[in-house]
Design a protein around this motif. Structure first.
Motif, PDB file in Angstrom:
ATOM      1  N   CYS A 277      39.070  42.029  43.423  1.00  0.00           N
ATOM      2  CA  CYS A 277      38.768  42.550  42.082  1.00  0.00           C
ATOM      3  C   CYS A 277      37.289  42.366  41.743  1.00  0.00           C
ATOM      4  O   CYS A 277      36.695  43.200  41.056  1.00  0.00           O
ATOM      5  N   ILE A 278      36.698  41.281  42.230  1.00  0.00           N
ATOM      6  CA  ILE A 278      35.298  40.981  41.913  1.00  0.00           C
ATOM      7  C   ILE A 278      34.371  42.088  42.394  1.00  0.00           C
ATOM      8  O   ILE A 278      33.396  42.436  41.718  1.00  0.00           O
ATOM      9  N   VAL A 279      34.650  42.660  43.565  1.00  0.00           N
ATOM     10  CA  VAL A 279      33.777  43.697  44.128  1.00  0.00           C
ATOM     11  C   VAL A 279      34.342  45.102  43.942  1.00  0.00           C
ATOM     12  O   VAL A 279      33.848  46.067  44.527  1.00  0.00           O
TER      13      VAL A 279
ATOM     14  N   VAL B  25      31.816  43.784  35.647  1.00  0.00           N
ATOM     15  CA  VAL B  25      32.057  44.673  36.783  1.00  0.00           C
ATOM     16  C   VAL B  25      32.893  45.881  36.373  1.00  0.00           C
ATOM     17  O   VAL B  25      32.668  47.004  36.842  1.00  0.00           O
ATOM     18  N   LEU B  26      33.839  45.679  35.472  1.00  0.00           N
ATOM     19  CA  LEU B  26      34.764  46.746  35.103  1.00  0.00           C
ATOM     20  C   LEU B  26      34.116  47.829  34.256  1.00  0.00           C
ATOM     21  O   LEU B  26      34.682  48.908  34.084  1.00  0.00           O
TER      22      LEU B  26
ATOM     23  N   LYS C 247      30.013  53.971  39.254  1.00  0.00           N
ATOM     24  CA  LYS C 247      30.135  53.860  40.710  1.00  0.00           C
ATOM     25  C   LYS C 247      28.800  53.471  41.332  1.00  0.00           C
ATOM     26  O   LYS C 247      28.745  52.595  42.210  1.00  0.00           O
ATOM     27  N   ASP C 248      27.709  54.084  40.889  1.00  0.00           N
ATOM     28  CA  ASP C 248      26.384  53.765  41.432  1.00  0.00           C
ATOM     29  C   ASP C 248      25.984  52.333  41.099  1.00  0.00           C
ATOM     30  O   ASP C 248      25.421  51.625  41.946  1.00  0.00           O
ATOM     31  N   GLU C 249      26.256  51.910  39.864  1.00  0.00           N
ATOM     32  CA  GLU C 249      25.925  50.543  39.455  1.00  0.00           C
ATOM     33  C   GLU C 249      26.728  49.519  40.253  1.00  0.00           C
ATOM     34  O   GLU C 249      26.210  48.468  40.643  1.00  0.00           O
ATOM     35  N   LEU C 250      28.007  49.844  40.501  1.00  0.00           N
ATOM     36  CA  LEU C 250      28.856  48.943  41.286  1.00  0.00           C
ATOM     37  C   LEU C 250      28.348  48.834  42.719  1.00  0.00           C
ATOM     38  O   LEU C 250      28.305  47.746  43.294  1.00  0.00           O
TER      39      LEU C 250
ATOM     40  N   ARG D   6      27.192  45.498  44.729  1.00  0.00           N
ATOM     41  CA  ARG D   6      27.839  45.097  45.982  1.00  0.00           C
ATOM     42  C   ARG D   6      26.839  44.677  47.049  1.00  0.00           C
ATOM     43  O   ARG D   6      27.158  43.869  47.920  1.00  0.00           O
ATOM     44  N   VAL D   7      25.622  45.235  47.008  1.00  0.00           N
ATOM     45  CA  VAL D   7      24.596  44.841  47.966  1.00  0.00           C
ATOM     46  C   VAL D   7      24.250  43.361  47.787  1.00  0.00           C
ATOM     47  O   VAL D   7      23.879  42.679  48.751  1.00  0.00           O
TER      48      VAL D   7
END
Length: 259
Positions: free
Chosen positions: A66-68, A85-86, A90-93, A97-98
């Motif tokens: 859930c975190i990623v 995170v929620l 999509k781009d921000e997530l 993730r990097v």
């Protein structure tokens, strides 16, 4: 040592620190009635290794996925780097993730690619401005950091289970993450190799100043790596403390992990 009732927030041992990860009231149900998480609350401070224990199916891996954003929770908040995170696009997530490394149980290597190609593929996907020489240098550095510089031209099928875990970790490290999520890093490994992986987790923490969540059933790994341990039971955090505190816990169920 802290005992938790359902849907209550665990107390923090260090109120002065701003958590690098904070999960609030996390719920997740699969299907119609398979409720796995029932209000998980946890924090990870900067530079801390948090171990999460729990029986199989208790929701440990679900929590870190859930975190990623690999799994979407039904309810709750997941604050990482001061962002929910929620609420991310999509781009921000993907950008977040990097900064977060995830080591899967299997190592998740591409079987059709050599070790060099596995690491280079990950690097090029996120850092497209690097030259071929820079990519090669980064690959070599990541492999040497896990003690496998000589495996660069091998295929995954030629590697032992412990080597695959190390290569998977090298692929995670190549992006210089600030947080690493370890999903059963020593599962399926012999005692000596498991200890080597645990020592590597500690070495990475000290050299790269990472913060981590470590999901494990391996109590030797937990004892070696954990700054703090949380125990999941019935979908919530049931107990929290150091290894030594929980080993002597009054709760027989908690103590059973340490026997």
């Amino acid at each position: 040592m802290i005992k938790e009732e359902k849907n209550t927030e665990p107390k923090s041992k260090d109120k002065k620190q701003t958590p690098i990860i904070e999960i609030k009231n996390l719920h997740k149900t699969f299907g119609e009635d398979n409720q796995i998480l029932k209000g998980v609350n946890l924090t990870v401070n900067k530079g801390e290794d948090l171990v999460i224990l729990g029986r199989s199916g208790s929701g440990k891996s679900v929590t870190i996925k859930c975190i990623v954003g690999l799994i979407e929770p039904d309810q709750g908040e997941i604050i990482v780097f001061d962002e929910n995170v929620l609420d991310l696009s999509k781009d921000e997530l993907n950008k977040m993730r990097v900064r977060i490394g995830f080591l899967f149980q299997s190592g998740a290597l591409y079987d059709s690619m050599s070790v060099r190609e596995n690491l280079a593929f990950t690097l090029r996907a996120h850092k497209r401005d690097l030259s071929e020489d820079e990519v090669e240098n980064e690959v070599i550095e990541a492999l040497e950091s896990v003690g496998l510089g000589d495996a660069i031209d091998k295929m995954p099928s030629e590697l032992s289970g412990g080597m695959r875990k190390r290569i998977g970790l090298a692929r995670t490290l190549i992006l210089k993450p600030e947080i690493i999520l370890y999903d059963e890093p020593t599962t399926g490994l012999d005692t000596i190799t498991s200890r080597e992986i645990s020592e590597l987790i500690l070495d990475i923490k000290h050299k790269q100043k990472t913060s981590s969540i470590i999901i494990t059933h391996d109590m030797a790994c937990a004892k070696m790596t954990a700054d703090r341990i949380m125990v999941l039971k019935d979908g919530v955090i049931h107990a929290e403390g150091t290894y030594e505190e929980l080993e002597k816990d009054e709760d027989e169920w908690v103590r059973s992990f340490f026997e």
